[in-house]
Design an enzyme around this catalytic site. Structure first.
Site, mmCIF file in Angstrom:
data_model
loop_
_atom_site.group_PDB
_atom_site.id
_atom_site.type_symbol
_atom_site.label_atom_id
_atom_site.label_comp_id
_atom_site.label_asym_id
_atom_site.label_seq_id
_atom_site.Cartn_x
_atom_site.Cartn_y
_atom_site.Cartn_z
ATOM 1 N N ASP A 65 9.117 2.778 0.797
ATOM 2 C CA ASP A 65 8.115 3.281 1.298
ATOM 3 C C ASP A 65 8.225 3.117 2.724
ATOM 4 O OD1 ASP A 65 5.651 4.507 2.326
ATOM 5 O OD2 ASP A 65 4.186 3.710 0.917
ATOM 6 N N LYS B 51 3.553 9.326 9.126
ATOM 7 C CA LYS B 51 3.070 8.608 10.508
ATOM 8 C C LYS B 51 4.197 9.171 11.708
ATOM 9 C CE LYS B 51 0.800 4.582 8.579
ATOM 10 N NZ LYS B 51 -0.477 4.845 8.695
ATOM 11 N N TYR C 195 0.812 -1.207 0.112
ATOM 12 C CA TYR C 195 -0.042 0.036 -0.098
ATOM 13 C C TYR C 195 0.678 1.201 0.023
ATOM 14 C CZ TYR C 195 -3.503 3.248 1.357
ATOM 15 O OH TYR C 195 -4.275 4.563 1.465
HETATM 16 C C1 LIG Z 1 3.176 2.100 3.531
HETATM 17 C C2 LIG Z 1 2.234 3.487 3.405
HETATM 18 N N1 LIG Z 1 2.698 4.535 2.492
HETATM 19 C C3 LIG Z 1 1.668 5.537 2.378
HETATM 20 C C4 LIG Z 1 0.556 5.434 3.275
HETATM 21 C C5 LIG Z 1 -0.044 6.817 3.146
HETATM 22 O O1 LIG Z 1 -0.114 7.595 4.221
HETATM 23 P P1 LIG Z 1 -0.941 8.681 4.606
HETATM 24 O O2 LIG Z 1 -2.301 7.955 5.275
HETATM 25 O O3 LIG Z 1 -0.608 9.437 5.741
HETATM 26 O O4 LIG Z 1 -1.442 9.556 3.444
HETATM 27 C C6 LIG Z 1 0.372 4.446 4.232
HETATM 28 C C7 LIG Z 1 -0.619 4.762 5.157
HETATM 29 O O5 LIG Z 1 -0.796 4.030 5.970
HETATM 30 C C8 LIG Z 1 1.168 3.793 4.594
HETATM 31 O O6 LIG Z 1 1.025 2.567 5.143
#
Ligand SMILES: Cc1ncc(COP(=O)(O)O)c(C=O)c1O
Length: 455
Positions: free
Chosen positions: A259, A287, A159
């Site tokens: 990521d 986060k 994700y």
């Molecule tokens: C691995 C990863 N990338 C990107 C995101 C997106 O982050 P945000 O919810 O702050 O937009 C998340 C959100 O949980 C994530 O777990």
């Protein structure tokens, strides 16, 4: 697939009996926003629990029920709720700066940016934004501008935020997603059209032979490979897989993007980058680095991030902007959080308590003959109900997700909060007492669940 007999109705009735206030609010919410929630992730059946108050490791819902919280806002809170360092930082921003946002650069953003840059890409550059989604979006834009290539490769089940460019093959139906070794891109969202899918390449996590074959075939068109170095934040890439991926992407001149929105300051202080001793070309953070306030960051090769330089001629640079980028609240609270985590012994204590809970949960399941797999590093973990090792999305899909969902509902009924089917995230506020209490409540929940079918 192997499944337990459980009485779903009984479990839902117990949940509903305990949370009537949430049921009422959900009805109201449905009249305001589609599906009653402000983010898809916040919904679960039969309705989400509405929280009202929090302190440390605990949250209280609108019915006054108390929970030990393992959601920690999807892992964003590393110090627990309302930590002193966070409160002090918010107050000091207001007292010393006199505002929440100037709309100008500040000294603090340089100082905090340097800390993160030195941890995640020494010698590189950094840019702040306001969410993980903005970070991954910018990473992909930079990769496309830098390589002048179009297509994006990502791993099945990973994700990267709610953006059309990356919303493919995150949660595909396995039957429609092709062979395990050569998955096909599947749209996760109605706005992901054929054109976007044509520019998308899906890779199978932890299957090096297939990944290598696909990368070599697609290399000339690939702008980047983006990945969660721990799938779902918890399932590690095998050492050999990760090292081979780094080498191949370097040899093929494809930027590798980690990521680390989930794993940053969670699996290690320096995230998966530190865990694997791998230097990707770009790292995305979010986060924890905002300490509970909205933030995102892209850290990486100076040469790649240099495309952001606004002094370059418009149209030749990557235009990136944002009213709240680097805002003093997120930057200062994030810095205070990271400083607290980096205090001697702090991160180790987070890992020790996480490990203790993880072992306790595993032991409770083993004692009851329930087959399961544990996954995770540092300050978070997850449990999968299957007898097979879990190394990829398809392994997760092959586990007993129904049992998991109802166990999580029963845990909520018994005062342990996590979003059903989500991972366990701990914080510095979780005490040994919290861990013991959670183990007790976990055992009770499992026993209630398995007894529900028998009676
Ligand atoms: C691995 C990863 N990338 C990107 C995101 C997106 O982050 P945000 O919810 O702050 O937009 C998340 C959100 O949980 C994530 O777990």
């Amino acid at each position: 697939m192997w499944a337990f007999r459980i009485d779903e109705k009984k479990i839902i009735q117990r949940f509903e009996a305990r949370t009537p206030g949430s049921a009422k609010l959900f009805l109201r919410a449905e009249g305001v926003t589609p599906g009653g929630v402000m983010a898809a992730i916040k919904f679960f059946d039969p309705y989400p629990v509405y929280m009202k108050r929090a302190h440390g490791s605990r949250v209280w819902d609108v019915d006054g029920n108390e929970y030990v919280d393992y959601l920690m806002s999807y892992g964003a809170l590393a110090l627990g709720h309302g930590a002193k360092a966070v409160r002090d930082s918010i107050e000091s921003v207001m007292d010393s700066l006199g505002t929440t946002v100037f709309g100008t650069p500040t000294e603090e953003e340089i100082a905090y940016g340097s800390v993160l840059r030195d941890l995640y890409h020494p010698g590189g550059s950094l840019r702040f934004m306001n969410s993980g989604l903005e970070a991954t979006t910018l990473a992909v834009r930079l990769a496309r501008a830098h390589t002048k290539r179009k297509r994006i490769a990502k791993f099945e089940g990973h994700y990267h935020g709610a953006v059309d460019r990356l919303l493919f093959s995150y949660s595909p139906e396995v039957e429609k997603a092709g062979e395990a070794g050569s998955p096909v891109p599947i749209a996760d969202s109605a706005d992901v059209d054929r054109g976007l899918l044509n520019d998308s390449v899906v890779l199978p996590f932890n299957d090096w032979e297939s990944t290598e074959r696909i990368l070599e075939r697609e290399a000339s068109d690939l702008a980047c490979v983006i990945m969660e170095p721990f799938e779902e934040g918890v399932i590690p890439g095998d050492w050999g897989f990760m090292k081979s991926l780094r080498k191949a992407t370097r040899d093929l001149k494809i930027p590798l993007v980690f990521d680390e929105v989930k794993t940053g300051f969670r699996v290690r202080v320096g995230g998966a980058t530190e865990f694997y001793s791998i230097v990707p070309d770009i790292v995305c953070l979010g986060k924890i680095i905002g300490g509970g306030l909205p933030i995102g960051a892209v850290v990486g090769e100076e040469e790649i991030l240099a495309h952001l330089d606004p002094r370059k001629k418009r149209g030749t640079n990557v235009f990136h902007s944002g009213t709240f980028n680097g805002n003093p609240l997120s930057v200062n609270v994030g810095r205070a959080t990271v400083d607290a985590l980096m205090r001697p012994g702090a991160f180790d204590s987070l890992c020790r308590r996480t490990d203790s809970l993880r072992r306790g949960i595993s032991a409770a399941l083993a004692e009851r003959g329930i087959r399961h797999q544990m996954a995770g590093e540092g300050g978070m973990f997850n449990v999968y109900f299957t007898s097979k090792p879990v190394r990829s999305y398809r392994d997760v899909k092959g586990s007993d997700l129904r049992f998991r969902r109802f166990l999580d509902l029963e845990l909520i009924t018994n005062g342990v909060y996590l979003k059903p089917e989500n991972r366990y995230c701990l914080s510095l506020a979780h005490s040994d007492g919290d861990i013991s209490l959670t183990k007790e409540r976990f055992e009770k929940s499992v026993d209630n669940l398995t007894a529900s079918a028998a009676s």
